[in-house]
Design an enzyme around this catalytic site. Structure first.
Site, PDB file in Angstrom:
ATOM      1  N   HIS A  87      -9.723   0.809   4.883  1.00  0.00           N
ATOM      2  CA  HIS A  87      -8.395   0.899   5.512  1.00  0.00           C
ATOM      3  C   HIS A  87      -8.499   1.771   6.761  1.00  0.00           C
ATOM      4  O   HIS A  87      -9.288   2.722   6.801  1.00  0.00           O
ATOM      5  CB  HIS A  87      -7.390   1.501   4.518  1.00  0.00           C
ATOM      6  CG  HIS A  87      -5.983   1.459   5.033  1.00  0.00           C
ATOM      7  ND1 HIS A  87      -5.477   2.417   5.877  1.00  0.00           N
ATOM      8  CD2 HIS A  87      -4.983   0.554   4.853  1.00  0.00           C
ATOM      9  CE1 HIS A  87      -4.222   2.109   6.180  1.00  0.00           C
ATOM     10  NE2 HIS A  87      -3.903   0.979   5.564  1.00  0.00           N
TER      11      HIS A  87
ATOM     12  N   SER B  60       3.143  -2.732  10.269  1.00  0.00           N
ATOM     13  CA  SER B  60       4.599  -2.688  10.469  1.00  0.00           C
ATOM     14  C   SER B  60       5.317  -3.976  10.062  1.00  0.00           C
ATOM     15  O   SER B  60       6.267  -4.396  10.725  1.00  0.00           O
ATOM     16  CB  SER B  60       4.919  -2.306  11.921  1.00  0.00           C
ATOM     17  OG  SER B  60       4.415  -1.012  12.197  1.00  0.00           O
TER      18      SER B  60
ATOM     19  N   GLU C  34      -5.629  -5.745  10.402  1.00  0.00           N
ATOM     20  CA  GLU C  34      -4.619  -4.726  10.626  1.00  0.00           C
ATOM     21  C   GLU C  34      -4.920  -4.011  11.941  1.00  0.00           C
ATOM     22  O   GLU C  34      -5.728  -3.059  11.969  1.00  0.00           O
ATOM     23  CB  GLU C  34      -4.631  -3.696   9.488  1.00  0.00           C
ATOM     24  CG  GLU C  34      -4.338  -4.281   8.131  1.00  0.00           C
ATOM     25  CD  GLU C  34      -3.721  -3.237   7.212  1.00  0.00           C
ATOM     26  OE1 GLU C  34      -2.562  -3.429   6.829  1.00  0.00           O
ATOM     27  OE2 GLU C  34      -4.384  -2.239   6.904  1.00  0.00           O
TER      28      GLU C  34
ATOM     29  N   GLY D 117       2.670  -1.404   4.221  1.00  0.00           N
ATOM     30  CA  GLY D 117       2.698   0.005   3.834  1.00  0.00           C
ATOM     31  C   GLY D 117       4.124   0.470   3.575  1.00  0.00           C
ATOM     32  O   GLY D 117       4.670   0.314   2.476  1.00  0.00           O
ATOM     33  N   GLY D 118       4.765   1.013   4.612  1.00  0.00           N
ATOM     34  CA  GLY D 118       6.084   1.648   4.472  1.00  0.00           C
ATOM     35  C   GLY D 118       7.114   0.806   3.726  1.00  0.00           C
ATOM     36  O   GLY D 118       7.836   1.317   2.862  1.00  0.00           O
TER      37      GLY D 118
ATOM     38  N   GLY E 235       1.911   1.704  10.653  1.00  0.00           N
ATOM     39  CA  GLY E 235       2.805   2.859  10.504  1.00  0.00           C
ATOM     40  C   GLY E 235       3.480   3.279  11.796  1.00  0.00           C
ATOM     41  O   GLY E 235       4.054   4.361  11.885  1.00  0.00           O
TER      42      GLY E 235
ATOM     43  N   ASN F  70       0.867  -1.192   0.000  1.00  0.00           N
ATOM     44  CA  ASN F  70       0.000   0.000   0.000  1.00  0.00           C
ATOM     45  C   ASN F  70       0.899   1.236   0.000  1.00  0.00           C
ATOM     46  O   ASN F  70       1.548   1.522   1.001  1.00  0.00           O
ATOM     47  CB  ASN F  70      -0.882  -0.037   1.262  1.00  0.00           C
ATOM     48  CG  ASN F  70      -1.706   1.220   1.418  1.00  0.00           C
ATOM     49  OD1 ASN F  70      -1.878   1.986   0.469  1.00  0.00           O
ATOM     50  ND2 ASN F  70      -2.231   1.441   2.622  1.00  0.00           N
ATOM     51  N   TRP F  71       0.914   1.923  -1.127  1.00  0.00           N
ATOM     52  CA  TRP F  71       1.780   3.107  -1.240  1.00  0.00           C
ATOM     53  C   TRP F  71       1.188   4.330  -0.547  1.00  0.00           C
ATOM     54  O   TRP F  71       1.832   5.358  -0.452  1.00  0.00           O
ATOM     55  CB  TRP F  71       2.033   3.424  -2.727  1.00  0.00           C
ATOM     56  CG  TRP F  71       3.196   2.670  -3.295  1.00  0.00           C
ATOM     57  CD1 TRP F  71       3.693   1.466  -2.862  1.00  0.00           C
ATOM     58  CD2 TRP F  71       4.041   3.067  -4.387  1.00  0.00           C
ATOM     59  NE1 TRP F  71       4.773   1.086  -3.628  1.00  0.00           N
ATOM     60  CE2 TRP F  71       5.002   2.049  -4.574  1.00  0.00           C
ATOM     61  CE3 TRP F  71       4.055   4.161  -5.242  1.00  0.00           C
ATOM     62  CZ2 TRP F  71       5.988   2.109  -5.567  1.00  0.00           C
ATOM     63  CZ3 TRP F  71       5.028   4.226  -6.244  1.00  0.00           C
ATOM     64  CH2 TRP F  71       5.992   3.211  -6.395  1.00  0.00           C
ATOM     65  N   LYS F  72      -0.042   4.251  -0.091  1.00  0.00           N
ATOM     66  CA  LYS F  72      -0.723   5.403   0.511  1.00  0.00           C
ATOM     67  C   LYS F  72      -0.578   6.626  -0.419  1.00  0.00           C
ATOM     68  O   LYS F  72      -0.549   6.449  -1.638  1.00  0.00           O
ATOM     69  CB  LYS F  72      -0.182   5.692   1.917  1.00  0.00           C
ATOM     70  CG  LYS F  72      -0.122   4.412   2.764  1.00  0.00           C
ATOM     71  CD  LYS F  72       0.108   4.662   4.210  1.00  0.00           C
ATOM     72  CE  LYS F  72       0.368   3.342   4.909  1.00  0.00           C
ATOM     73  NZ  LYS F  72      -0.011   3.300   6.282  1.00  0.00           N
TER      74      LYS F  72
ATOM     75  N   GLU G 187      -6.857   4.141   7.880  1.00  0.00           N
ATOM     76  CA  GLU G 187      -6.738   5.594   7.669  1.00  0.00           C
ATOM     77  C   GLU G 187      -8.036   6.172   7.091  1.00  0.00           C
ATOM     78  O   GLU G 187      -8.388   7.318   7.371  1.00  0.00           O
ATOM     79  CB  GLU G 187      -5.522   5.893   6.766  1.00  0.00           C
ATOM     80  CG  GLU G 187      -4.223   5.735   7.551  1.00  0.00           C
ATOM     81  CD  GLU G 187      -3.051   5.180   6.770  1.00  0.00           C
ATOM     82  OE1 GLU G 187      -3.021   5.312   5.533  1.00  0.00           O
ATOM     83  OE2 GLU G 187      -2.148   4.587   7.405  1.00  0.00           O
TER      84      GLU G 187
HETATM   85  C1  PEP Z   1      -0.911  -0.316   5.767  1.00  0.00           C
HETATM   86  O1  PEP Z   1      -0.803   0.758   5.176  1.00  0.00           O
HETATM   87  O2  PEP Z   1      -1.916  -1.020   5.591  1.00  0.00           O
HETATM   88  C2  PEP Z   1       0.161  -0.731   6.685  1.00  0.00           C
HETATM   89  C3  PEP Z   1       0.054  -1.891   7.279  1.00  0.00           C
HETATM   90  O3  PEP Z   1       1.208   0.139   6.844  1.00  0.00           O
HETATM   91  P1  PEP Z   1       2.632  -0.194   7.565  1.00  0.00           P
HETATM   92  O4  PEP Z   1       3.138  -1.474   6.972  1.00  0.00           O
HETATM   93  O5  PEP Z   1       3.503   0.976   7.223  1.00  0.00           O
HETATM   94  O6  PEP Z   1       2.366  -0.334   9.027  1.00  0.00           O
END
Ligand code: PEP
Length: 244
Positions: free
Chosen positions: A97, A208, A166, A229-230, A172, A12-14, A99
């Site tokens: 999601h 994470s 999640e 994500g990251g 994040g 997920n590039w957000k 966010e």
């Molecule tokens: C996400 O964006 O769904 C996510 C899990 O981010 P991260 O891996 O950065 O925690």
């Protein structure tokens, strides 16, 4: 049982990236996955909308949308149409999601509508669910997750999907859930998903996930893959998630 080296690794590039970054990333990742005989179906990258059309042009890596509206068309200025996403060739979308729920205030009702909108447009929704830190500390993890599922099904949002567990406190933040916590929740969800959604669904863990912890997470039998994500933002760390 799915071998851990066959499991899904979705990124997920957000709200990150650019045309140049995607061009570099996709070239490198496509070449390396191919060279190492890694099934391209294990990877879906959820990109900002403005990169999707470009990403579909080379038709190499699978891509998906991070969100869309629940109506197909109309007077909804600034929203993304699921019908149009489907029309340009999008087959996957993240729905609900954390966010979207916590920064943009999406309600369960809206998420249910979005699930139905995705399905009616032949887009496979990746439904994200998870508890907040307060809910975990109040011992309400299972109640919260069950409520999130039951509220969806009571509004008719059933059918084909992928679910991502999640925990909100792990997204994040660098705080990954322990292997025991992931296993416990995934087992609970596997039992409930079939009852509530009426279909077998793949269950991902997200929060994470990094190259240094992905292997042990994918080794958990009830984990069908990870949503990242990251660590999906550079070709180097995304490929490292596949062990490359
Ligand atoms: C996400 O964006 O769904 C996510 C899990 O981010 P991260 O891996 O950065 O925690």
């Amino acid at each position: 049982m799915v071998q851990s080296n066959q499991k899904l690794i979705f990124g997920n590039w957000k709200m990150n990236g650019s045309l140049e970054k995607w061009a570099q990333f996709s070239k490198t990742v496509f070449a390396q996955l191919n060279k190492n005989n890694i099934d391209l179906g294990r990877s879906v990258l959820f990109l900002p909308d403005l990169l999707l059309h470009q990403a579909l042009q080379n038709n190499e890596l699978l891509v998906g949308a991070q969100n869309h509206y629940f109506e197909d068309a109309g007077a909804f200025t600034g929203e993304t149409s699921p019908e149009l996403l489907s029309n340009i060739g999008i087959k996957y979308a993240l729905i609900g999601h954390s966010e979207r729920r916590h920064v943009f205030g999406e309600s369960i009702e809206m998420i249910s509508q979005k699930m139905k909108a995705a399905q009616r447009n032949s887009i496979k929704p990746v439904l994200c669910i998870g508890e907040t830190l307060e809910q975990r500390e109040a011992n309400k993890v299972f109640d919260t997750l069950k409520n999130q599922l039951v509220s969806l099904t009571s509004q008719g949002a059933v059918g084909e999907c992928i679910v991502a567990y999640e925990p909100v406190w792990a997204i994040g933040t660098g705080k990954v859930a322990s292997l025991e916590q992931i296993e416990e929740v995934h087992q609970f969800l596997k039992e409930n998903l079939k009852n509530e959604l009426g279909v077998d669904v793949k269950l991902l863990y997200g929060g994470s996930v990094k190259p240094n912890n992905v292997k042990e997470i994918l080794n958990i039998e009830s984990v069908d893959g990870c949503l990242v994500g990251g660590a999906s933002l550079t070709a180097e760390s995304y490929l490292a998630l596949f062990g490359l």
